[in-house]
Write an enzyme that holds these catalytic residues in place. Structure first.
Site, PDB file in Angstrom:
ATOM      1  N   LEU A 167     -10.649   4.224   3.443  1.00 62.38           N
ATOM      2  CA  LEU A 167     -11.542   4.432   2.295  1.00 62.38           C
ATOM      3  C   LEU A 167     -12.766   5.216   2.714  1.00 62.38           C
ATOM      4  O   LEU A 167     -13.174   6.172   2.047  1.00 62.38           O
ATOM      5  CB  LEU A 167     -11.966   3.081   1.715  1.00 62.38           C
ATOM      6  N   ARG A 226     -15.246 -18.417   3.685  1.00 72.64           N
ATOM      7  CA  ARG A 226     -14.194 -18.229   4.683  1.00 72.64           C
ATOM      8  C   ARG A 226     -14.481 -18.897   6.020  1.00 72.64           C
ATOM      9  O   ARG A 226     -13.611 -19.551   6.586  1.00 72.64           O
ATOM     10  CB  ARG A 226     -13.998 -16.733   4.930  1.00 72.64           C
TER      11      ARG A 226
HETATM   12  C1  LIG Z   1      -4.799  -7.792   4.876  1.00 68.70           C
HETATM   13  C2  LIG Z   1      -6.191  -7.366   4.512  1.00 68.70           C
HETATM   14  C3  LIG Z   1      -6.678  -7.570   3.225  1.00 68.70           C
HETATM   15  C4  LIG Z   1      -7.971  -7.156   2.878  1.00 68.70           C
HETATM   16  N1  LIG Z   1      -8.411  -7.377   1.600  1.00 68.70           N
HETATM   17  C5  LIG Z   1      -9.651  -6.953   1.246  1.00 68.70           C
HETATM   18  C6  LIG Z   1     -10.119  -7.121  -0.101  1.00 68.70           C
HETATM   19  O1  LIG Z   1      -9.415  -7.659  -0.970  1.00 68.70           O
HETATM   20  N2  LIG Z   1     -11.355  -6.655  -0.409  1.00 68.70           N
HETATM   21  C7  LIG Z   1     -12.142  -6.051   0.520  1.00 68.70           C
HETATM   22  O2  LIG Z   1     -13.247  -5.623   0.155  1.00 68.70           O
HETATM   23  N3  LIG Z   1     -11.724  -5.874   1.789  1.00 68.70           N
HETATM   24  C8  LIG Z   1     -10.508  -6.308   2.181  1.00 68.70           C
HETATM   25  N4  LIG Z   1     -10.086  -6.128   3.481  1.00 68.70           N
HETATM   26  C9  LIG Z   1     -10.927  -5.385   4.417  1.00 68.70           C
HETATM   27  C10 LIG Z   1     -10.835  -3.882   4.168  1.00 68.70           C
HETATM   28  O3  LIG Z   1      -9.517  -3.534   3.779  1.00 68.70           O
HETATM   29  C11 LIG Z   1     -11.189  -3.023   5.372  1.00 68.70           C
HETATM   30  O4  LIG Z   1     -12.346  -3.494   5.956  1.00 68.70           O
HETATM   31  C12 LIG Z   1     -11.446  -1.585   4.971  1.00 68.70           C
HETATM   32  O5  LIG Z   1     -10.392  -1.096   4.185  1.00 68.70           O
HETATM   33  C13 LIG Z   1     -11.671  -0.691   6.169  1.00 68.70           C
HETATM   34  O6  LIG Z   1     -11.728   0.653   5.750  1.00 68.70           O
HETATM   35  P1  LIG Z   1     -12.142   1.799   6.740  1.00 68.70           P
HETATM   36  O7  LIG Z   1     -12.109   3.062   5.954  1.00 68.70           O
HETATM   37  O8  LIG Z   1     -13.409   1.458   7.405  1.00 68.70           O
HETATM   38  O9  LIG Z   1     -11.022   1.818   7.883  1.00 68.70           O
HETATM   39  P2  LIG Z   1      -9.425   1.907   7.856  1.00 68.70           P
HETATM   40  O10 LIG Z   1      -8.858   1.852   6.509  1.00 68.70           O
HETATM   41  O11 LIG Z   1      -8.945   0.933   8.867  1.00 68.70           O
HETATM   42  O12 LIG Z   1      -9.113   3.367   8.370  1.00 68.70           O
HETATM   43  C14 LIG Z   1      -9.225   3.746   9.700  1.00 68.70           C
HETATM   44  C15 LIG Z   1      -8.733   5.166   9.828  1.00 68.70           C
HETATM   45  O13 LIG Z   1      -9.100   5.666  11.090  1.00 68.70           O
HETATM   46  C16 LIG Z   1      -8.005   6.266  11.722  1.00 68.70           C
HETATM   47  N5  LIG Z   1      -8.235   6.144  13.152  1.00 68.70           N
HETATM   48  C17 LIG Z   1      -8.644   5.052  13.856  1.00 68.70           C
HETATM   49  N6  LIG Z   1      -8.810   5.354  15.142  1.00 68.70           N
HETATM   50  C18 LIG Z   1      -8.507   6.663  15.277  1.00 68.70           C
HETATM   51  C19 LIG Z   1      -8.480   7.548  16.374  1.00 68.70           C
HETATM   52  N7  LIG Z   1      -8.813   7.160  17.594  1.00 68.70           N
HETATM   53  N8  LIG Z   1      -8.094   8.827  16.146  1.00 68.70           N
HETATM   54  C20 LIG Z   1      -7.740   9.257  14.904  1.00 68.70           C
HETATM   55  N9  LIG Z   1      -7.769   8.448  13.829  1.00 68.70           N
HETATM   56  C21 LIG Z   1      -8.142   7.167  14.023  1.00 68.70           C
HETATM   57  C22 LIG Z   1      -6.797   5.575  11.175  1.00 68.70           C
HETATM   58  O14 LIG Z   1      -5.685   6.408  11.288  1.00 68.70           O
HETATM   59  C23 LIG Z   1      -7.230   5.360   9.727  1.00 68.70           C
HETATM   60  O15 LIG Z   1      -6.983   6.539   9.002  1.00 68.70           O
HETATM   61  C24 LIG Z   1      -8.792  -6.553   3.841  1.00 68.70           C
HETATM   62  C25 LIG Z   1      -8.316  -6.346   5.130  1.00 68.70           C
HETATM   63  C26 LIG Z   1      -7.040  -6.778   5.475  1.00 68.70           C
HETATM   64  C27 LIG Z   1      -6.598  -6.629   6.899  1.00 68.70           C
END
Ligand SMILES: Cc1cc2nc3c(=O)[nH]c(=O)nc-3n(C[C@H](O)[C@H](O)[C@H](O)COP(=O)(O)OP(=O)(O)OC[C@H]3O[C@@H](n4cnc5c(N)ncnc54)[C@H](O)[C@@H]3O)c2cc1C
Ligand code: SF4
Ligand code: FES
Lengths: 248, 638
Positions: free
Chosen positions: B44, B331
């Site tokens: 996201l 939680r």
């Molecule tokens: C099962 C589950 C249910 C959840 N439910 C909820 C909910 O209902 N409501 C809520 O608010 N939150 C929820 N969360 C938490 C939330 O989903 C996450 O905290 C959030 O989506 C993280 O988003 P992000 O963009 O920071 O990272 P991520 O979506 O983890 O994206 C990381 C990105 O970085 C890339 N990446 C990582 N390292 C590298 C690298 N070294 N080189 C190249 N690319 C890399 C990956 O490929 C990916 O594209 C939930 C989490 C889980 C596990």
């Protein structure tokens, strides 16, 4: 449980592949299919052999990464279930299991069971969006969407982009995947302004990628782990016809 | 030496962001295309940032190790996303969301950031609706809400049980539009291995192409990391298999301060471990706690099946201990209570690490059909995984690592201690303090990506006076050589143990010693053991195959190598924080009835760690936190 695994091994896209046999015992019925492959891979590593490469990530049936042809069926025998959610209790002791990658020209094999599904991304890039730049939106509740439309749109939007529909289709058609995206956006009021340009652009890209055409065999629907309905394909065809006949 | 200047704008909290926006420098529209920004990650936070920056006219180089941007781990979020819309007229407001988040974080977050988060939450919903996110609707066509994670108002927006998927597909569609337009250059299956600094500024990254194995580098004017959380340090967690700490840990080694690494969230409702083969844990949505009752047998070692244990021999411990919140307690509290019951020998299921989540009463009260309508898909998922039917016998659940509140330290502009390096989403430490509330991670990721970074990065670029660099610069060459050497080193060891066996062992160690409850003793034991394990890894790991091809063992080995260093940082942080707060529970610091005991005099700060060389203890700094708007108080859910 004891299993005879017949797995497609292919070093890279340049080389030819072949089926290799592996015997695996001590498989617990509580394991998921991918955990069973993990166990095999641990054994291979110990023997100094290369583990079997396969795509996977969430192991919860939502990311769409896992993509195995199991005994000729995309995602295996359980209905509406991705490979990662399939458990070994669905198999029997002594069973032979053939594991292959998705087979379709627009999904070339990269290694073993890993294929390149970049063609799906390129179709979306041509029109699988609503052009709404950040910051331009009005209040969410000024766009009313009937519950029926919102639910139907959501059902189509549930597609995880796994490609099982293509792998199941004898023509290698991507119609179910493309139609799902078109319905998701086309059923919402926000999606109307670009509805005609979208269908023309996405269908054109689908053809350019080399996906086959749809001859209504519905194998895609049967293989889809998310229950995407072939009705979406009919809607796509109507929209396509309308856009081609009356322009955009 | 790192300096922590949080750059919080002056003035009343309600006006800080507006004032800051008015004062920040802008990049002239015609000049934007002269700037290149690297975005690592397409969850996201990353997708939202990459698409929004490209829309503004910047050149964006975007990276993910997945085969498509749509597979990022954000896709797995189920429950929903919070926003202070107050569509339900139930007393919600920006202030209340702010207040709840600060309190929920156990007073360990930065007030100004949290307030801004609550402010922009309303814009997120508008943006997502415009993109075509099919949020649930009422019959009249208006957006529907539900209450979530113990909130007293209904402010959670959702798309069936797949909110993360739909929000990510929205951001992915915006990103795809820019890729199609040629403004974002998308690099799939490319993993960032290192950050490149030139004259102290973040100016690029080193990557490995996961298909060809080629090590490459990319230069830019600024770098954004949006690479998610590190809960997989525990091996078993609810995170996707590939989630890891590599990008932020490598940046940390290059000088970025790491804040509060010990703050991890353990989610109370996951399916328990079923055997040694277990590769990950599956979350069962928290919404189940609305109708399920949690219990264990009253007596130790009571092995009767659930339906043969009469009411008088059951302990509904959450209802007993927290009468006003009961099964809906936050939680951290619910997780700890489950652990306590199981440690006491009253756990259920194989291995004794499980508690019942029982729907019998709700089925009697509401009918099986109603329960099926509410939770049908979750019940199916449970049955698919366990082979048990939860309509007939209670579910078994146990807590599992789920989310990491710690991350790279960032200032109000989301910039780390390295100039030019910005960090978004779960990868930063900013908004959730010591505990994150349900449905707030999606909100934060999108807030950072859509509504904060597009402003603050412009300010950085317009103020930065450094000259352009290319990958010909010696620093790039050096970083590439280092990355290549590490890869070769891993392949050359040819030892006896698989990477997975090390990851599992590390995970178990962290879960035992630095998990739901920590003590000085357990943390010191972990700090003794981790370096030994790391040493063994570098001498005895077996990585098969070659570097110049798709090699999943090599990918995994590189990530585990970083976890093996990072785990130590986590334990140091947990050891030095001599208090209990939110997800960090030190057994030595609890009230008489077992509640977390904060120490505001000594620990009302974010702990920020500086890397100090291999095998040396990192240096701890503090960002003092002040609470001028929400007054420091003890959380109580009794
Ligand atoms: C099962 C589950 C249910 C959840 N439910 C909820 C909910 O209902 N409501 C809520 O608010 N939150 C929820 N969360 C938490 C939330 O989903 C996450 O905290 C959030 O989506 C993280 O988003 P992000 O963009 O920071 O990272 P991520 O979506 O983890 O994206 C990381 C990105 O970085 C890339 N990446 C990582 N390292 C590298 C690298 N070294 N080189 C190249 N690319 C890399 C990956 O490929 C990916 O594209 C939930 C989490 C889980 C596990
Ligand atoms: S339509 Fe179904 S089978 Fe095809 S990509 Fe989508 S989820 Fe997979
Ligand atoms: S691994 Fe994500 S859907 Fe199977």
């Amino acid at each position: 449980m004891k299993l005879l695994l017949k797995i497609w091994r292919q070093q890279n896209s340049e080389t030819e592949g072949k089926i290799v046999d592996y015997m695996l015992d001590d498989v617990s019925p509580d394991m998921s299919f991918l955990e069973m492959l993990d166990v095999l891979n641990e054994k291979l590593i110990h023997k100094g052999e290369e583990p079997v490469a396969f795509d996977h990530d969430c192991r919860e049936g939502i990311c769409g990464a896992c993509s195995l042809m199991i005994n000729g069926v995309p995602h295996g025998p359980e209905k509406a279930t991705t490979t990662c959610q399939l458990h070994m209790r669905k198999f029997t002791d002594g069973q032979e299991i053939v594991i292959e990658p998705w087979r379709a020209a627009p999904f070339p094999v990269i290694k073993d069971l890993v294929v390149d599904r970049g063609s799906f991304d390129r179709i979306i890039q041509k029109g699988g969006f609503i052009s709404a730049s950040t910051g331009s939106a009005q209040d969410g509740n000024t766009i009313l969407v009937s519950k029926i439309d919102a639910d139907a749109s959501m059902d189509a939007a549930a597609c995880i982009g796994c490609g099982a529909c293509v792998a199941a289709c004898k023509n290698g058609s991507a119609s179910l995947f493309v139609a799902a995206k078109l319905s998701h956006l086309g059923l919402l009021p926000q999606g109307q302004p670009e509805r005609s340009t979208r269908v023309l652009a996405m269908v054109m890209q689908m053809d350019e990628e080399g996906f086959g055409s749809c001859t209504n065999t519905y194998d895609c629907e049967a293989a889809c782990p998310k229950g995407i309905s072939v009705k979406n394909i009919a809607r796509m065809n109507r929209d396509y016809l309308k856009a081609s006949l009356f322009g955009v | 030496m790192i300096t922590l200047d949080s750059k919080i704008p002056s003035g009343p909290i309600t006006e800080k962001w507006d004032k800051h926006r008015a004062e920040m420098k802008l990049v002239n529209p015609a000049n934007k295309r002269k700037y290149t920004v690297i975005v690592v990650g397409t969850g996201l936070a990353g997708s939202a940032a990459a698409s929004s920056l490209a829309e503004l006219g910047y050149n964006v180089e975007c990276f993910t190790f997945h085969d498509s941007p749509r597979r990022a781990h954000s896709i797995a979020a189920q429950g929903g996303i919070n926003a202070a819309k107050n569509y339900q007229n139930d007393g919600d407001s920006i202030w209340r969301l702010f207040y709840d988040t600060v309190k929920g974080g156990d007073f360990r977050a930065r007030e100004a950031n949290v307030y801004r988060l609550a402010q922009v939450s309303v814009n997120i919903i508008d943006q997502c609706v415009a993109q075509g996110v099919p949020f649930a609707r009422e019959y009249g066509g208006y957006l529907a809400n539900r209450s979530f994670g113990g909130a007293q108002v209904s402010r959670t927006f959702y798309a069936k049980g797949q909110t993360g998927q739909q929000l990510l597909l929205g951001a992915y569609s915006a990103l795809s539009r820019q890729i199609g337009a040629g403004t974002v250059n998308m690099h799939n299956r490319k993993e960032m291995l290192d950050l490149v600094l030139v004259d102290g500024h973040a100016r690029g990254i080193v990557t490995r192409d996961l298909v060809s194995g080629k090590i490459e580098s990319f230069a830019a004017d600024a770098v954004i990391l949006a690479t998610g959380g590190y809960a997989n340090v525990f091996y078993l967690s609810t995170n996707a298999k590939a989630c890891n700490v590599t990008s932020i840990y490598r940046a940390h080694k290059k000088g970025a301060g790491f804040a509060n690494p010990c703050y991890t969230q353990i989610h109370p409702t996951c399916i328990p471990v079923s055997g040694d083969h277990q590769s990950k844990l599956t979350l069962m949505s928290e919404s189940l706690r609305n109708d399920g009752r949690i219990w264990v047998p009253k007596n130790k070692g009571d092995k009767r099946p659930a339906d043969q244990i009469p009411e008088k021999d059951r302990d509904y411990y959450l209802e007993r201990k927290y009468p006003s919140f009961g099964n809906l307690s936050p939680r951290d509290i619910a997780s700890r209570a489950a652990k306590e019951a199981c440690d006491d020998g009253r756990g259920v299921g194989p291995g004794g690490y499980g508690v019942y989540l029982d729907f019998e009463d709700s089925i009697k009260r509401l009918s099986e059909a109603t329960i099926a309508e509410r939770y049908g898909n979750l019940f199916e998922m449970y049955e698919r995984i366990t082979g048990e039917n939860p309509y007939k016998s209670p579910m078994r659940i146990y807590p599992a690592p789920h989310y990491t509140m710690g991350g790279l330290w960032v200032d109000y502009n989301l910039m780390s201690t390295i100039p030019g390096l910005h960090v978004l989403g779960e990868a930063n430490f900013s908004d959730h303090g010591a505990n994150r509330l349900g449905a707030s991670a999606l909100m934060q990721g999108l807030a950072d990506g859509y509504f904060v970074i597009p402003y603050t990065i412009g300010h950085y670029l317009a103020s930065d006076k450094s000259t352009k660099v290319t990958t010909e610069h010696p620093e790039f060459k050096k970083a590439m050589e280092e990355a290549t050497a590490q890869t070769q080193r891993l392949l050359a060891i040819n030892g006896k143990r698989s990477t997975n066996s090390f990851h599992r062992e590390l995970g178990l160690l962290m879960w035992d010693k630095c998990g739901m409850a920590r003590t000085e003793k357990s943390l010191k034991e972990a700090l003794d053991r981790i370096p030994e394990l790391r040493e063994e890894f570098w001498n005895n790991v077996k990585v098969t195959g070659k570097g110049e091809e798709l090699n999943q063992s090599l990918e995994h080995a590189g990530r585990v190598a970083d976890f093996l260093e990072f785990a130590e940082l986590m334990c140091h942080d947990a050891l030095e924080r001599e208090e209990s707060c939110g997800g960090h529970f030190r057994e030595e610091y609890q009230t008489e009835d077992g509640e977390a005991l904060r120490n505001d005099d000594k620990f009302c700060h974010a702990a920020v760690w500086e890397y100090n060389g291999a095998n040396k203890k990192p240096i701890r700094y503090k960002e003092e936190l002040t609470f001028d708007n929400v007054h420091l108080a003890t959380r109580s859910y009794k």
